[in-house]
Design an enzyme around this catalytic site. Structure first.
Site, short mmCIF file in Angstrom:
data_model
loop_
_atom_site.label_atom_id
_atom_site.label_comp_id
_atom_site.label_asym_id
_atom_site.label_seq_id
_atom_site.Cartn_x
_atom_site.Cartn_y
_atom_site.Cartn_z
NE ARG A 164 32.97 -27.67 -38.47
CZ ARG A 164 31.67 -27.90 -38.65
NH1 ARG A 164 30.93 -27.11 -39.42
NH2 ARG A 164 31.10 -28.95 -38.07
CG ASP A 210 26.19 -30.58 -35.74
OD1 ASP A 210 25.12 -29.95 -35.77
OD2 ASP A 210 26.98 -30.60 -36.71
#
Length: 531
Positions: free
Chosen positions: A170, A454
């Site tokens: 990612r 996160d």
């Protein structure tokens, strides 16, 4: 910082990040030439698309709405499919996520998951050392030349190749720059740096290993952004003389505008598509952000009270599965934030029960697999999907013809059960402070209150506080949320944390949660604070 003279750089490319041991293996002239080529061909397009995002966001703030676009109705009505799944991406019943530090790289690949999302974005802080060190770890892992030894003497090494997860990288979203690399005097998009460096060094090695160069694409808001990625892929494949379609990409549907363009996004990437993912946490952040000034109709209750059972979230998940399967693509479920504890049996029991419930819902809804953030949860997720899949490798044949989702369903935020509470506000403050302190220190994935936080979950916390203030939300205590109240709670939570090291995090938190001007992403002012 001035340019490092130890590198062989293409014309127009400047690298100002410090060059540590082995960085020259990643920052080669040919790899940086690909970065420069992509920037020169697509940098202006990226900038224009970010301006288009801002224009659409202003329209929503001014009272506009979202709907399935009339101009792309022909795409939605046409008969087409994405490419058949690539090697290593047929069975995706459990995907492990995590940053690309050396220990995590080994543990994730060894975890028993089918896929490892090697995260250079939300679970990662974009320190220069993290970005280039992560690329080295990915290269070493692809070569099977990676190991790790702790200070206590514990060793980590890779299992046999046939037991390893498939790597899916990612990169950063389109909005984030890489300030340590410039081309012709301009910072390069972090997305292009992350993609190009991994692709250049690892694509052919992954193909030789029976896999391929695979990616997760975050934060997109339109099919035009997907079209840009598709052209980037085509150009990069041409540079390495690889066939079109070698690259495969799964798109995270984690913004509310993208939810209205799922089919169009698949269509733009169809030769390169590996499906869509329900990026639930950024999706909640996007809804708060896009409609933050629109009153009670878009005010969510406490962050931890919003589940996938909420009507608007259920509509989003069902539409994603239906869209993917009708086009032959994989539909991948999202992250359950609960994480186990190896020290506290009670926490462990609660986490396993919550995650099992979440994964059973996803498997029952037709998802082909789902995410976990901890190796101990891999067997649980696999077991849940094994029970539903049986002998099948995925559920792409489950077309979900029972699903009918309207624009109103996707925007039905007001029917979400739950309350706005003082405890919830305090939790949002504490999570925001603790996460930003960790982020600024170099770690982007943090266990806070037994939840994996996160950047996406921190974004929900700070944007919800901003929204509650500007919509004068009343709490369960009868108090109205004001800047003064939040500042009081900040002091209370800092006293509980009892650590003087929160000064920088507190200043940043106040900037992104309390300022009148709303920061589009907290990672942008946070990145400005980094060397």
């Amino acid at each position: 910082m001035t340019q490092d003279s130890s590198l062989d750089l293409p014309d127009g490319v400047v690298v100002t990040g410090e060059i540590h041991d082995r960085y020259d293996e990643i920052l080669t002239a040919d790899a940086l030439a690909l970065v420069a080529k992509l920037h020169r061909e697509y940098g202006d397009r990226r900038d224009a698309l970010l301006l288009a995002r801002a224009a659409r966001a202003k329209d929503l703030i001014d009272g506009g709405t979202l709907d399935f676009a009339a101009e792309t109705a022909a795409v939605r009505a046409a008969d087409w499919s994405v490419a058949e799944p690539a090697p290593g991406l047929v069975d995706r019943r459990v995907e492990m996520t995590g940053p690309t530090d050396r220990k995590m790289t080994i543990n994730a690949l060894n975890s028993g998951a089918k896929v490892w999302l090697a995260d250079l974005e939300d679970a990662n802080t974009p320190l220069w050392e993290n970005m280039i060190g992560g690329q080295l770890n990915l290269l070493d892992a692809t070569r099977r030349q990676i190991d790790f030894r702790t200070d206590e003497g514990k060793s980590y090494a890779l299992k046999p190749a046939d037991e390893l997860a498939t790597v899916v990288v990612r990169p950063r979203g389109w909005h984030l720059p890489e300030k340590h690399i410039t081309v012709d005097g301009e910072p390069v998009a972090g997305a292009l740096v992350d993609f190009a460096l991994y692709f250049f060094h690892c694509a052919k090695l992954q193909i030789e290993a029976g896999r391929g160069p695979y990616f997760y694409l975050p934060k997109m808001e339109s099919h035009l952004e997907a079209r840009l990625w598709n052209e980037v892929f085509t150009t990069a494949q041409d540079v390495l003389s690889l066939p079109v379609g070698t690259i495969r990409a799964t798109v995270l549907i984690e913004t509310i505008p993208a939810a209205f363009e799922m089919e169009e996004i698949l269509y733009e990437l169809r030769q390169h598509s590996a499906g869509l993912n329900a990026g639930r946490w950024d999706y909640l952040f996007s809804i708060i952000k896009k409609f933050r000034t629109r009153g009670e109709a878009f005010v969510l209750p406490d962050r931890n009270a919003v589940t996938m059972a909420a009507p608007f979230m259920r509509a989003y998940a069902n539409l994603l599965v239906q869209t993917c399967h009708q086009r032959g693509a994989h539909a991948i479920g999202g992250m359950a934030a609960f994480i186990p504890s190896r020290r506290d049996p009670e926490i462990n029991t609660t986490a396993f029960a919550k995650v099992r419930e979440d994964k059973q819902r996803e498997a029952g809804n037709g998802f082909d697999g789902s995410w976990v953030a901890h190796p101990d949860l891999v067997p649980l997720c696999r077991e849940v999907f094994d029970d539903v899949l049986g002998e099948k490798l995925n559920q792409r044949d489950n077309l979900r013809t029972d699903v009918s989702v309207s624009a109103a369903d996707l925007l039905d935020v007001a029917s979400t059960p739950g309350k706005c509470t003082r405890d919830g506000l305090a939790n949002a403050v504490s999570v925001g402070l603790q996460y930003l302190a960790s982020w600024l220190a170099g770690s982007g994935a943090v266990n806070i209150f037994n939840l994996m936080e996160d950047a996406a979950t921190a974004e929900i916390s700070r944007s919800q506080i901003w929204q509650w203030i500007h919509n004068e939300v009343k709490l369960d205590t009868g108090e109205t949320v004001t800047t003064s109240l939040v500042e009081t709670i900040i002091d209370e939570e800092l006293a509980k944390l009892g650590d003087a090291s929160y000064a920088d995090a507190t200043a940043l938190f106040k900037e992104v949660a309390l300022a009148d001007d709303f920061a589009e992403f907290l990672t942008l002012p946070a990145y400005d604070r980094m060397p």
